[in-house]
Design an enzyme around this catalytic site. Structure first.
Site, PDB file in Angstrom:
ATOM      1  N   CYS A  37      -1.100 -21.979  11.407  1.00  0.00           N
ATOM      2  CA  CYS A  37      -0.093 -21.299  12.015  1.00  0.00           C
ATOM      3  C   CYS A  37       0.785 -22.325  12.648  1.00  0.00           C
ATOM      4  O   CYS A  37       2.307 -22.341  12.575  1.00  0.00           O
ATOM      5  CB  CYS A  37      -0.199 -20.006  12.609  1.00  0.00           C
ATOM      6  SG  CYS A  37      -0.699 -18.679  11.601  1.00  0.00           S
ATOM      7  N   ASP A  92       9.621  15.294 -38.119  1.00  0.00           N
ATOM      8  CA  ASP A  92       8.992  16.615 -37.301  1.00  0.00           C
ATOM      9  C   ASP A  92       7.390  16.605 -37.958  1.00  0.00           C
ATOM     10  O   ASP A  92       7.000  15.913 -38.658  1.00  0.00           O
ATOM     11  CB  ASP A  92       9.620  17.816 -38.436  1.00  0.00           C
ATOM     12  CG  ASP A  92      11.010  18.116 -37.509  1.00  0.00           C
ATOM     13  OD1 ASP A  92      11.264  17.555 -36.409  1.00  0.00           O
ATOM     14  OD2 ASP A  92      11.607  18.656 -38.368  1.00  0.00           O
ATOM     15  N   CYS A 127      -1.186 -14.944  12.111  1.00  0.00           N
ATOM     16  CA  CYS A 127      -1.690 -14.636  10.950  1.00  0.00           C
ATOM     17  C   CYS A 127      -2.910 -13.668  10.948  1.00  0.00           C
ATOM     18  O   CYS A 127      -3.226 -13.173   9.782  1.00  0.00           O
ATOM     19  CB  CYS A 127      -2.146 -15.833  10.053  1.00  0.00           C
ATOM     20  SG  CYS A 127      -3.472 -16.660  10.880  1.00  0.00           S
ATOM     21  N   CYS A 171      -6.286 -15.384  15.263  1.00  0.00           N
ATOM     22  CA  CYS A 171      -5.032 -15.984  15.548  1.00  0.00           C
ATOM     23  C   CYS A 171      -4.121 -14.776  15.654  1.00  0.00           C
ATOM     24  O   CYS A 171      -4.118 -13.951  14.912  1.00  0.00           O
ATOM     25  CB  CYS A 171      -4.468 -16.736  14.308  1.00  0.00           C
ATOM     26  SG  CYS A 171      -2.589 -17.206  14.098  1.00  0.00           S
ATOM     27  N   CYS A 189      -3.555 -19.897  15.492  1.00  0.00           N
ATOM     28  CA  CYS A 189      -4.303 -20.840  14.795  1.00  0.00           C
ATOM     29  C   CYS A 189      -3.846 -22.380  14.510  1.00  0.00           C
ATOM     30  O   CYS A 189      -2.416 -22.397  14.326  1.00  0.00           O
ATOM     31  CB  CYS A 189      -5.113 -20.322  13.525  1.00  0.00           C
ATOM     32  SG  CYS A 189      -4.097 -20.150  11.819  1.00  0.00           S
TER      33      CYS A 189
HETATM   34 ZN    ZN Z   1      -2.817 -18.310  12.046  1.00  0.00          ZN
END
Ligand code: ZN
Length: 530
Positions: free
Chosen positions: A24, A345, A112, A109, A21
């Site tokens: 990217c 206690d 990614c 893509c 894409c």
């Molecule tokens: Zn991508």
């Protein structure tokens, strides 16, 4: 205009052809201008195509007919450079918001898996903001954290190798570490959008409040599997993890594996997916808040923490539960961890100024309390029960909390014990006790705690004592001792395991009937005037 350089051209060409894409592609160009990622993808894609076109016009037109689908290219063995004209012919670049993975929609893509496409946008921001609002947290800022499927690293590596060879041939120096991570790009796109949806709250890199977005991609999970046979050392089954293919393990394996080996087992560029990542439920988490104070305990049948034997409750309540109930609901926390300066206690009362305690509140939804509100909260706790009482209730820091445990052994504690003696007491006996100062005891681990504590002999000091006669066989013994002294054992002797003991000192059988803690001399937390 995108600030791209001539050296980026081969990267852009190769990655667009491989099915990456637009965002990217920018990542692989190491472009760190945030605004570039916020632009509509389609616009970026068009500009990228324009940018590489100039160069292409001069190259052979004959290559056009060699173009084929990137997905097809990806399924063959690591191949020669795919035809670069692919980018020019890029078909569906439509950028509809909404569900990705639609066969008719834009291509997912290969790098990614859609995270920087349809999953980075206004509708995703709205979804995140809705999830945050639904939990009604109190916060000024938030940090967005992103969890990505591990196979994204494999795909990233494959894309990297795909461009690396050519870069090297052209003597262009690019370091894999300079690539922009999917995570980073996602945040750059999303931070402002999420901030806007939440009415302008700051989305920052460090905050007490974390909003976690997680993506998965079942379709490509098998991408990682070859790593386990090539690099078995990197993958170990771990508790609480569903898969051995954690992101860390995959990153480690990718660092170890040679390029040749990688390319033998995995296509470069990676194959085209048919579906987009799935975004999981948004997870919100606020860091712990710490509350401290002092408590009194007025009841001789109340354990400090829930008392369970074989999973069965022995007492209906406990100090920590009585304190925690109202605090938890006020801070709207998911849970708590309780700690205190020592413990008494079940049958011992804690009087005087009380015992310092602190509570870690886990994932609190509300965190800001004024002094007046804390005072009100303290009052609510005190009105809810007559078994305990709380004072000096306040919000503290995690660091301050460690002060409570600091030098605990050196602190002193004061007690009052009701003691029975077999022989009739004389006034000389009481005077004798009053005169004893700084008596060192050797205490073997008491029989009653031997099941949970190691056998040892501990030296403890009784700084001073005073006796007050009740009747001929009973007296009140007040003691000031080093913290950690076992008082009951000092009185009855624990079958000679504590030496000296009150039986030896008074030369008769003695036993302890009641015990109260009168003071715990730890000057933390700071006292708050009533
Ligand atoms: Zn991508």
């Amino acid at each position: 205009m995108l600030p791209l350089k001539e050296k980026d051209k081969p990267i852009i060409r190769k990655l667009l052809a491989a099915g990456c894409c637009a965002r990217c592609v920018l990542r692989f160009c190491c472009l760190s201008v945030h605004s570039a990622y916020r632009r509509p993808q389609q616009e970026t894609l068009r500009e990228l195509q324009e940018f590489i076109r100039d160069a292409e016009d001069t190259t052979s037109q004959a290559e056009d007919n060699k173009s084929h689908d990137a997905a097809a290219a990806a399924t063959v063995e690591p191949c020669e450079d795919p035809p670069s004209k692919r980018a020019k012919l890029e078909p569906d670049t439509g950028e509809a918001e909404g569900d990705a993975g639609d066969a008719a929609g834009p291509r997912v893509c290969v790098a990614c898996l859609g995270v920087l496409q349809e999953l980075s946008g206004a509708s995703q921001a709205k979804k995140i903001a809705e999830a945050v609002k639904a939990e009604t947290y109190e916060f000024d800022s938030l940090v967005l954290s992103v969890s990505l499927p591990a196979q994204l690293c494999v795909r990233e590596h494959s894309c990297w190798l795909h461009v690396k060879k050519e870069l090297r041939e052209k003597s262009i120096a690019v370091d894999k570490d300079d690539l922009i991570q999917v995570k980073e790009a996602f945040k750059w796109v999303m931070q402002d959008l999420v901030a806007k949806e939440l009415g302008g709250v700051a989305v920052v890199t460090k905050s007490f409040f974390e909003v976690g977005v997680e993506f998965s991609h079942p379709e490509t999970e098998a991408d990682c599997h070859f790593l386990a046979s090539v690099c078995p050392d990197c993958f170990h089954p771990t508790k609480n993890k569903q898969s051995v293919f954690t992101r860390m393990a995959v990153v480690k394996a990718l660092e170890k594996i040679s390029e040749d080996k990688f390319l033998k087992h995995y296509p470069s560029p990676p194959g085209a997916p048919s579906s987009c990542c799935i975004s999981q439920d948004v997870q919100c988490l606020h860091v712990s808040v710490f509350v401290a104070g002092r408590y009194n305990k007025f009841c001789r049948s109340l354990p400090q923490t829930p008392w369970l034997i074989n999973g069965e409750r022995m007492m209906e309540s406990s100090v920590e539960e009585l304190i925690a109930a109202n605090i938890l609901s006020s801070f709207r926390a998911d849970g708590f961890n309780f700690s205190s300066s020592g413990r008494e206690d079940v049958d011992v009362r804690t009087l005087g100024d009380g015992r310092p305690f602190a509570m870690e509140l886990l994932n609190p939804h509300r965190t800001k309390f004024s002094r007046a509100e804390m005072k009100q909260l303290q009052q609510t706790i005190n009105e809810s029960t007559d078994k305990i009482r709380v004072r000096d209730l306040q919000v503290v820091t995690r660091e301050a909390m460690s002060r409570m445990k600091e030098g605990e052994e050196e602190k002193t504690k004061s007690y009052t014990a009701l003691v029975w003696t077999q022989k009739a007491l004389q006034m000389e006996d009481l005077a004798f006790i009053d005169d004893i100062k700084d008596l060192t005891l050797d205490q073997k681990t008491p029989l009653r705690v031997l099941h949970r504590r190691a056998l040892a002999v501990r030296q403890r000091v009784v700084h001073s004592m005073s006796a007050r006669l009740l009747d001929t066989h009973h007296f009140y013994l007040s003691l000031k001792t080093q913290a950690g002294t076992y008082i009951k054992e000092f009185v009855h002797g624990d079958f000679g395991r504590t030496k000296p003991n009150m039986c030896e000192l008074l030369k008769t059988d003695t036993d302890i009937l009641e015990l109260d803690v009168e003071s715990v001399d730890v000057d933390w937390p700071p006292s708050i005037p009533e």
